[in-house]
Design a protein around this motif. Structure first.
Motif, PDB file in Angstrom:
ATOM      1  N   GLN A  19     -22.967   1.370  85.422  1.00  0.00           N
ATOM      2  CA  GLN A  19     -22.996   0.256  84.892  1.00  0.00           C
ATOM      3  C   GLN A  19     -24.064   0.130  86.469  1.00  0.00           C
ATOM      4  N   ARG A  21     -26.272  -1.427  87.863  1.00  0.00           N
ATOM      5  CA  ARG A  21     -26.692  -2.590  88.519  1.00  0.00           C
ATOM      6  C   ARG A  21     -25.843  -2.308  89.425  1.00  0.00           C
ATOM      7  N   GLU A  22     -24.218  -2.103  89.457  1.00  0.00           N
ATOM      8  CA  GLU A  22     -23.454  -1.791  89.931  1.00  0.00           C
ATOM      9  C   GLU A  22     -23.699  -0.280  91.090  1.00  0.00           C
TER      10      GLU A  22
ATOM     11  N   ASN B  38     -15.830  -6.591  92.591  1.00  0.00           N
ATOM     12  CA  ASN B  38     -16.022  -6.139  91.101  1.00  0.00           C
ATOM     13  C   ASN B  38     -14.865  -5.429  90.975  1.00  0.00           C
ATOM     14  N   THR B  42     -12.508  -5.173  87.109  1.00  0.00           N
ATOM     15  CA  THR B  42     -12.734  -4.529  86.509  1.00  0.00           C
ATOM     16  C   THR B  42     -10.759  -5.113  85.943  1.00  0.00           C
ATOM     17  N   GLY B 100     -17.979   1.109  87.176  1.00  0.00           N
ATOM     18  CA  GLY B 100     -18.820  -0.273  87.177  1.00  0.00           C
ATOM     19  C   GLY B 100     -17.723  -1.214  85.872  1.00  0.00           C
ATOM     20  N   PRO B 102     -16.185  -3.007  82.711  1.00  0.00           N
ATOM     21  CA  PRO B 102     -16.820  -2.198  81.331  1.00  0.00           C
ATOM     22  C   PRO B 102     -17.324  -3.873  80.685  1.00  0.00           C
ATOM     23  N   GLU B 106     -21.020  -3.332  76.966  1.00  0.00           N
ATOM     24  CA  GLU B 106     -20.111  -2.345  76.984  1.00  0.00           C
ATOM     25  C   GLU B 106     -18.470  -2.539  77.182  1.00  0.00           C
ATOM     26  N   THR B 146     -26.272  -2.040  81.294  1.00  0.00           N
ATOM     27  CA  THR B 146     -26.594  -2.851  82.206  1.00  0.00           C
ATOM     28  C   THR B 146     -25.881  -3.723  81.243  1.00  0.00           C
ATOM     29  N   PRO B 147     -24.817  -4.845  81.383  1.00  0.00           N
ATOM     30  CA  PRO B 147     -23.827  -5.558  81.159  1.00  0.00           C
ATOM     31  C   PRO B 147     -24.771  -6.325  80.079  1.00  0.00           C
TER      32      PRO B 147
END
Lengths: 66, 148
Positions: A19, A21-22, B38, B42, B100, B102, B106, B146-147
């Motif tokens: 990811q 941005r992370e 985060n 997750t 990160g 998901p 994603e 990116t999300p």
């Protein structure tokens, strides 16, 4: 998904999804401006956008020839 | 924390997970035992996903407490998920990692990946498989997303 499919077929292939941005430092390091952005062997090659398997393979082959 | 997945998605997941064959083991790594935001998000997502089937097992550890396992699975940042599959007594690692949360777009890739490793079907074309089987050197693919 393609990267993961490839990882499943070959023991030589590892694939990770990041990811952006992370992990901004990592994204900066590899100049990620758009996604998906596929980085091959830690910056030896890259593919921008979603591409067919044939295109990714071509880039992998190029990296391995270096 | 409120549920991350709504009731509809829970229902959909429990339906598609009927297709699961081999048990999937999700190795989750945080940095420290105390979870960052985060990491918290997750692990909650993983628990919600796993609650829809008995074929997904979560193993939670941290780099702080279990550096050896993290090293074995080449985990270098967190939150991390290694998607492995249980085959009899052995845990098969195909080298698939998510770093990160998901979530967003994603999430679907994450679910598809679970199905793929469980069923052992990757759906690639013959030419692609031939190229991959012929590889002599390691290939590391790092896909930035990116999300949204």
């Amino acid at each position: 998904m393609l990267a993961f499919q490839m990882a499943m077929v070959s023991d030589k292939v590892n694939a990770e999804m990041v990811q952006a941005r992370e992990f901004p430092e990592l994204s900066d390091q590899f100049h990620v401006h758009g996604v998906p952005h596929t980085n091959i062997n830690h910056g030896a090659g890259e593919v921008l956008g979603s591409v067919p398997a044939a295109d990714l393979i071509q880039e992998i082959a190029k990296v391995l020839k270096k | 924390m409120a549920n991350l997945l709504n009731e509809d998605i829970h229902k959909q997941l429990s339906e598609i997970f009927h297709e699961l064959e081999k048990p999937v083991v999700l190795l989750f790594f945080s940095d420290k035992k105390e979870l960052c935001d985060n990491c918290e998000q997750t692990i909650q997502l993983l628990k919600e996903v796993a609650s829809t089937t008995d074929k997904i097992i979560i193993k939670q550890s941290s780099l702080e407490e279990d550096a050896k396992t993290a090293e074995k699975y080449l985990i270098d940042k967190t939150p991390a998920i290694a998607v492995c599959v249980q085959d009899g007594d052995s845990l098969i690692d195909h080298g698939i990692r998510f770093y990160g949360v998901p979530s967003g777009m994603e999430f679907e890739t994450f679910i598809q990946t679970i199905l793929m490793v469980s069923k052992g079907e990757q759906g690639l074309e013959k030419e692609t498989i031939a190229f991959l089987k012929d590889l002599k050197e390691p290939v590391h693919l790092q896909v930035f997303v990116t999300p949204t």
